[in-house]
Scaffold this active site. Structure first.
Site, PDB file in Angstrom:
ATOM      1  N   ASP A  67       0.620  -1.203   0.018  1.00 36.60           N
ATOM      2  CA  ASP A  67      -0.040  -0.117   0.062  1.00 36.60           C
ATOM      3  C   ASP A  67       0.688   1.238  -0.182  1.00 36.60           C
ATOM      4  O   ASP A  67       2.043   1.091   0.274  1.00 36.60           O
ATOM      5  CB  ASP A  67      -0.954   0.029   1.097  1.00 36.60           C
ATOM      6  CG  ASP A  67      -0.472  -0.536   2.631  1.00 36.60           C
ATOM      7  OD1 ASP A  67       1.021  -0.540   2.622  1.00 36.60           O
ATOM      8  OD2 ASP A  67      -1.191  -0.725   3.339  1.00 36.60           O
ATOM      9  N   ASN A 136      -7.987  -3.657  13.856  1.00 38.67           N
ATOM     10  CA  ASN A 136      -9.305  -3.729  13.280  1.00 38.67           C
ATOM     11  C   ASN A 136      -9.245  -4.800  12.120  1.00 38.67           C
ATOM     12  O   ASN A 136     -10.445  -5.011  11.404  1.00 38.67           O
ATOM     13  CB  ASN A 136      -9.997  -2.552  12.644  1.00 38.67           C
ATOM     14  CG  ASN A 136      -9.027  -2.075  11.307  1.00 38.67           C
ATOM     15  OD1 ASN A 136      -7.948  -2.604  11.072  1.00 38.67           O
ATOM     16  ND2 ASN A 136      -9.504  -0.843  10.970  1.00 38.67           N
ATOM     17  N   HIS A 138      -7.354  -5.044   9.389  1.00 40.00           N
ATOM     18  CA  HIS A 138      -6.897  -4.773   8.139  1.00 40.00           C
ATOM     19  C   HIS A 138      -5.818  -5.646   7.772  1.00 40.00           C
ATOM     20  O   HIS A 138      -4.926  -5.719   8.602  1.00 40.00           O
ATOM     21  CB  HIS A 138      -7.003  -3.099   8.041  1.00 40.00           C
ATOM     22  CG  HIS A 138      -5.739  -2.481   8.485  1.00 40.00           C
ATOM     23  ND1 HIS A 138      -5.958  -1.130   8.822  1.00 40.00           N
ATOM     24  CD2 HIS A 138      -4.477  -2.936   9.022  1.00 40.00           C
ATOM     25  CE1 HIS A 138      -4.682  -0.840   9.076  1.00 40.00           C
ATOM     26  NE2 HIS A 138      -3.816  -1.666   9.301  1.00 40.00           N
ATOM     27  N   GLU A 143      -9.605  -2.269   4.764  1.00 39.86           N
ATOM     28  CA  GLU A 143     -10.226  -2.030   5.945  1.00 39.86           C
ATOM     29  C   GLU A 143     -11.373  -2.884   5.972  1.00 39.86           C
ATOM     30  O   GLU A 143     -11.894  -3.497   5.005  1.00 39.86           O
ATOM     31  CB  GLU A 143     -10.626  -0.547   6.212  1.00 39.86           C
ATOM     32  CG  GLU A 143      -9.340   0.378   6.027  1.00 39.86           C
ATOM     33  CD  GLU A 143      -8.777   0.503   7.302  1.00 39.86           C
ATOM     34  OE1 GLU A 143      -8.699  -0.473   7.934  1.00 39.86           O
ATOM     35  OE2 GLU A 143      -7.891   1.765   7.481  1.00 39.86           O
TER      36      GLU A 143
HETATM   37  P1  PGA Z   1       1.969  -2.103  12.577  1.00 42.16           P
HETATM   38  O1  PGA Z   1       1.068  -1.961  11.429  1.00 42.16           O
HETATM   39  O2  PGA Z   1       2.997  -3.230  12.355  1.00 42.16           O
HETATM   40  O3  PGA Z   1       2.728  -0.789  12.692  1.00 42.16           O
HETATM   41  O4  PGA Z   1       1.348  -2.454  13.862  1.00 42.16           O
HETATM   42  C1  PGA Z   1       0.149  -3.268  11.067  1.00 42.16           C
HETATM   43  C2  PGA Z   1      -0.790  -2.810  10.218  1.00 42.16           C
HETATM   44  O5  PGA Z   1      -1.689  -1.806  10.686  1.00 42.16           O
HETATM   45  O6  PGA Z   1      -1.233  -3.145   9.220  1.00 42.16           O
END
Ligand code: PGA
Length: 251
Positions: A67, A136, A138, A143
């Site tokens: 992304d 959440n 994702h 999302e």
């Molecule tokens: P993080 O992000 O590794 O910073 O926890 C993971 C994500 O939100 O996909």
């Protein structure tokens, strides 16, 4: 689904880096999808060290980041392009021509999504997708509510993701947030869930107690687009690599 529980984050990074290096040893021209965020930082650090020691070469590897934010220039310190350059691409022997990120400045983000899909297809599809997981559920910026048929496309970030980004500590070693206002874009381009699910292998990384509930819901909860990571239960070749803290709620 294979679940590997590492004693702590450092061990997790070692196992993940070895996993990726072994996949490259098996197929030097591996097509790899890569995440950003805090969790993969230690993995990139290990891979950089292994590359310096001649234990892995990325010279024939092709990468597709999962992304990117919409609206940030390629030099913007919050962009995933800059993150990847600072933590990985700028430090290893990868061929810049084989590095791909969605273009967050594309005038037509829908068309950019289609272009990115075509690039992945041209590369022969993803061999291995390395994933993080949001609180959440994702994966990438898919999302809750994202269709399991979704492809690379522009998306609006959820309120929860925005709050997490604003509150989260900036990745170590980056210039993010040091004195400057950390105003994150509210939209991004993300590889779709169908695209992720077509990868031959998946490696999901999660670290820390904060992720425990999300990991449990992804692995043991109902498969639902309300919690996108639950779709991984349908993939034939998934390794879930967590540290003990992230595993505390698992059976
Ligand atoms: P993080 O992000 O590794 O910073 O926890 C993971 C994500 O939100 O996909």
């Amino acid at each position: 689904m294979r679940v590997v529980v590492a004693p702590d984050y450092e061990a997790l990074t070692l196992v993940a880096a070895k996993f990726i290096a072994e996949a490259i040893a098996e197929k030097p021209g591996l097509v790899l999808a890569l995440p950003t965020g805090n969790t993969p930082l230690g993995v990139y650090r290990r891979l950089v060290m292994m590359n310096r020691h001649g234990e892995v070469s990325f010279s024939r590897v092709t990468t597709f980041n999962l992304d990117e934010y919409i609206g940030l220039g390629t030099q913007h310190p919050l962009s995933f392009r800059v993150y990847m350059k600072e933590h990985f691409f700028g430090l290893v022997d990868i061929d810049p021509a084989r590095v791909h990120l969605p273009d967050g400045l594309a005038l037509d983000p829908e068309a950019e999504g289609r272009r990115y899909e075509a690039e992945i297809a041209k590369a022969g599809g993803l061999d291995l997708a390395v994933l993080g997981i949001g609180l959440n559920g994702h994966i990438g910026f898919n999302e809750p509510g994202s269709s399991f048929d979704s492809r690379t496309r522009p998306v609006t970030l959820s309120r929860e993701t925005m709050i997490g980004l604003q509150a989260g500590r900036p990745p170590e070693g980056t210039s993010n947030g040091q004195g400057s206002a950390r105003v994150f874009p509210m939209s991004g381009l993300t590889v779709g869930i169908a695209t992720i699910m077509e990868a031959k292998r998946l490696l999901l990384l999660a670290s820390g107690e904060v992720k425990a509930a999300a990991v449990t819901r992804a692995l043991d909860g109902p498969i639902s687009k309300d919690f996108p990571a639950s779709v991984l239960q349908r993939h034939a070749n998934v390794t879930v690599l967590v540290d003990r803290e992230a595993a505390i709620d698992l059976d």
